[in-house]
Enzyme design. Sequence first.
Site, PDB file in Angstrom:
ATOM      1  N   LYS A  11     -23.382 -10.035  -5.014  1.00  0.00           N
ATOM      2  CA  LYS A  11     -23.212 -11.240  -5.829  1.00  0.00           C
ATOM      3  C   LYS A  11     -24.484 -12.113  -5.799  1.00  0.00           C
ATOM      4  CE  LYS A  11     -18.149 -11.388  -5.282  1.00  0.00           C
ATOM      5  NZ  LYS A  11     -16.961 -12.254  -5.012  1.00  0.00           N
ATOM      6  N   TYR A  51     -13.842 -10.905 -14.456  1.00  0.00           N
ATOM      7  CA  TYR A  51     -12.784 -11.463 -13.598  1.00  0.00           C
ATOM      8  C   TYR A  51     -11.585 -11.948 -14.422  1.00  0.00           C
ATOM      9  CZ  TYR A  51     -15.265 -11.329  -9.072  1.00  0.00           C
ATOM     10  OH  TYR A  51     -15.875 -10.936  -7.892  1.00  0.00           O
ATOM     11  N   PHE A  59      -9.540 -21.483  -9.508  1.00  0.00           N
ATOM     12  CA  PHE A  59     -10.951 -21.285  -9.157  1.00  0.00           C
ATOM     13  C   PHE A  59     -11.733 -20.501 -10.208  1.00  0.00           C
ATOM     14  CE2 PHE A  59      -8.464 -17.951  -6.915  1.00  0.00           C
ATOM     15  CZ  PHE A  59      -9.051 -16.799  -7.434  1.00  0.00           C
ATOM     16  N   ARG A  87     -13.393  -1.884   1.064  1.00  0.00           N
ATOM     17  CA  ARG A  87     -12.724  -3.173   1.328  1.00  0.00           C
ATOM     18  C   ARG A  87     -12.724  -3.465   2.833  1.00  0.00           C
ATOM     19  NH1 ARG A  87     -11.204  -6.293  -3.218  1.00  0.00           N
ATOM     20  NH2 ARG A  87      -9.624  -7.175  -1.844  1.00  0.00           N
ATOM     21  N   THR A  93     -11.386 -11.724   1.768  1.00  0.00           N
ATOM     22  CA  THR A  93     -12.014 -12.596   0.766  1.00  0.00           C
ATOM     23  C   THR A  93     -12.625 -13.842   1.407  1.00  0.00           C
ATOM     24  OG1 THR A  93     -10.222 -11.894  -0.704  1.00  0.00           O
ATOM     25  CG2 THR A  93     -11.590 -13.741  -1.442  1.00  0.00           C
ATOM     26  N   ARG A 104     -18.715  -9.728   4.935  1.00  0.00           N
ATOM     27  CA  ARG A 104     -18.385 -11.127   4.599  1.00  0.00           C
ATOM     28  C   ARG A 104     -18.348 -12.000   5.856  1.00  0.00           C
ATOM     29  NH1 ARG A 104     -13.798  -9.700   0.024  1.00  0.00           N
ATOM     30  NH2 ARG A 104     -15.110  -9.986  -1.824  1.00  0.00           N
ATOM     31  N   ASN A 114     -19.017 -15.144  -1.462  1.00  0.00           N
ATOM     32  CA  ASN A 114     -18.699 -14.222  -0.369  1.00  0.00           C
ATOM     33  C   ASN A 114     -19.459 -12.895  -0.466  1.00  0.00           C
ATOM     34  OD1 ASN A 114     -17.299 -13.121  -2.469  1.00  0.00           O
ATOM     35  ND2 ASN A 114     -15.272 -13.341  -1.568  1.00  0.00           N
ATOM     36  N   HIS A 117     -18.584  -7.970  -4.009  1.00  0.00           N
ATOM     37  CA  HIS A 117     -17.301  -7.607  -4.634  1.00  0.00           C
ATOM     38  C   HIS A 117     -17.011  -6.136  -4.375  1.00  0.00           C
ATOM     39  CE1 HIS A 117     -14.311  -6.662  -7.751  1.00  0.00           C
ATOM     40  NE2 HIS A 117     -15.070  -5.618  -8.007  1.00  0.00           N
ATOM     41  N   GLU A 128     -14.053  -1.108 -13.872  1.00  0.00           N
ATOM     42  CA  GLU A 128     -15.178  -1.978 -13.508  1.00  0.00           C
ATOM     43  C   GLU A 128     -16.507  -1.229 -13.593  1.00  0.00           C
ATOM     44  OE1 GLU A 128     -12.546  -4.825 -10.518  1.00  0.00           O
ATOM     45  OE2 GLU A 128     -14.119  -3.547  -9.668  1.00  0.00           O
TER      46      GLU A 128
HETATM   47  P1  ATP Z   1     -13.616  -9.509  -5.212  1.00  0.00           P
HETATM   48  O1  ATP Z   1     -12.669  -9.231  -6.365  1.00  0.00           O
HETATM   49  O2  ATP Z   1     -14.798 -10.370  -5.605  1.00  0.00           O
HETATM   50  O3  ATP Z   1     -13.999  -8.267  -4.473  1.00  0.00           O
HETATM   51  P2  ATP Z   1     -11.396 -10.137  -3.532  1.00  0.00           P
HETATM   52  O4  ATP Z   1     -10.748  -8.964  -4.170  1.00  0.00           O
HETATM   53  O5  ATP Z   1     -11.531 -10.159  -2.043  1.00  0.00           O
HETATM   54  O6  ATP Z   1     -12.843 -10.381  -4.117  1.00  0.00           O
HETATM   55  P3  ATP Z   1      -9.947 -11.813  -5.353  1.00  0.00           P
HETATM   56  O7  ATP Z   1      -8.617 -12.382  -5.038  1.00  0.00           O
HETATM   57  O8  ATP Z   1     -10.050 -10.673  -6.305  1.00  0.00           O
HETATM   58  O9  ATP Z   1     -10.665 -11.467  -3.963  1.00  0.00           O
HETATM   59  O10 ATP Z   1     -10.863 -13.011  -5.879  1.00  0.00           O
HETATM   60  C1  ATP Z   1     -12.036 -12.747  -6.628  1.00  0.00           C
HETATM   61  C2  ATP Z   1     -13.125 -13.692  -6.184  1.00  0.00           C
HETATM   62  O11 ATP Z   1     -12.747 -15.010  -6.543  1.00  0.00           O
HETATM   63  C3  ATP Z   1     -13.355 -13.759  -4.670  1.00  0.00           C
HETATM   64  O12 ATP Z   1     -14.222 -12.778  -4.169  1.00  0.00           O
HETATM   65  C4  ATP Z   1     -13.969 -15.121  -4.529  1.00  0.00           C
HETATM   66  O13 ATP Z   1     -15.358 -15.092  -4.906  1.00  0.00           O
HETATM   67  C5  ATP Z   1     -13.195 -15.931  -5.559  1.00  0.00           C
HETATM   68  N1  ATP Z   1     -12.027 -16.584  -4.979  1.00  0.00           N
HETATM   69  C6  ATP Z   1     -10.848 -16.001  -4.594  1.00  0.00           C
HETATM   70  N2  ATP Z   1      -9.981 -16.910  -4.108  1.00  0.00           N
HETATM   71  C7  ATP Z   1     -10.635 -18.094  -4.175  1.00  0.00           C
HETATM   72  C8  ATP Z   1     -10.280 -19.444  -3.820  1.00  0.00           C
HETATM   73  N3  ATP Z   1      -9.098 -19.735  -3.313  1.00  0.00           N
HETATM   74  N4  ATP Z   1     -11.216 -20.411  -4.034  1.00  0.00           N
HETATM   75  C9  ATP Z   1     -12.427 -20.134  -4.561  1.00  0.00           C
HETATM   76  N5  ATP Z   1     -12.819 -18.894  -4.924  1.00  0.00           N
HETATM   77  C10 ATP Z   1     -11.941 -17.899  -4.730  1.00  0.00           C
HETATM   78 MG    MG Z   2     -10.670  -8.688  -6.260  1.00  0.00          MG
END
Ligand code: ATP
Ligand code: MG
Length: 146
Positions: A11, A51, A59, A87, A93, A104, A114, A117, A128
Amino acid sequence: MAVERTLAILKPDCVRKELVGEVLSRIQDAGFQLRALKMITMSKAEAEGFYSVHEDKPFFDDLTDFMSSGPCIPVVLEKENAIEDFRALIGATDPEEATDGTIRSDFAGSIEQNIVHGSDSPENGKKETAYFFAEHEIVANKSSME
Ligand code: ATP
Ligand code: MG
């Protein structure tokens, strides 16, 4: 176990903090093969498309601002059990909740910024991957996928 592909993104915070080499090393040390990689800057609309599953979340606007705030590096990775193993390598996350020694936990500044992805299912991994790469841009490997 089946060979799978997953789509990772280093990222904008990863690029900005000059952690690209370190994060790619960890990924390779964990046994992932690089199949495609490029540096791009997503437009706001591209980040929103990527996304879109989160479009109703509070968010979403901040997340897509962040993801379009500078260069990032989408990467296609291949390994047995790639989705789950990746993962596990990156951790939860929220870096506060991520297991010690995960990418992370070690590098992320916040739940939003973080570092990396990773796709959450084989189906999303395919979608994706296609979001960023044409099939001919992905390096083939005889032992995989077919
Ligand atoms: P990613 O999809 O980026 O791999 P993830 O699968 O761990 O991350 P998701 O729930 O898909 O988490 O959320 C996508 C992204 O949105 C997160 O990686 C983070 O950057 C952001 N995000 C998720 N939850 C929050 C939150 N509560 N506040 C702010 N940003 C958030
Ligand atoms: Mg995700």
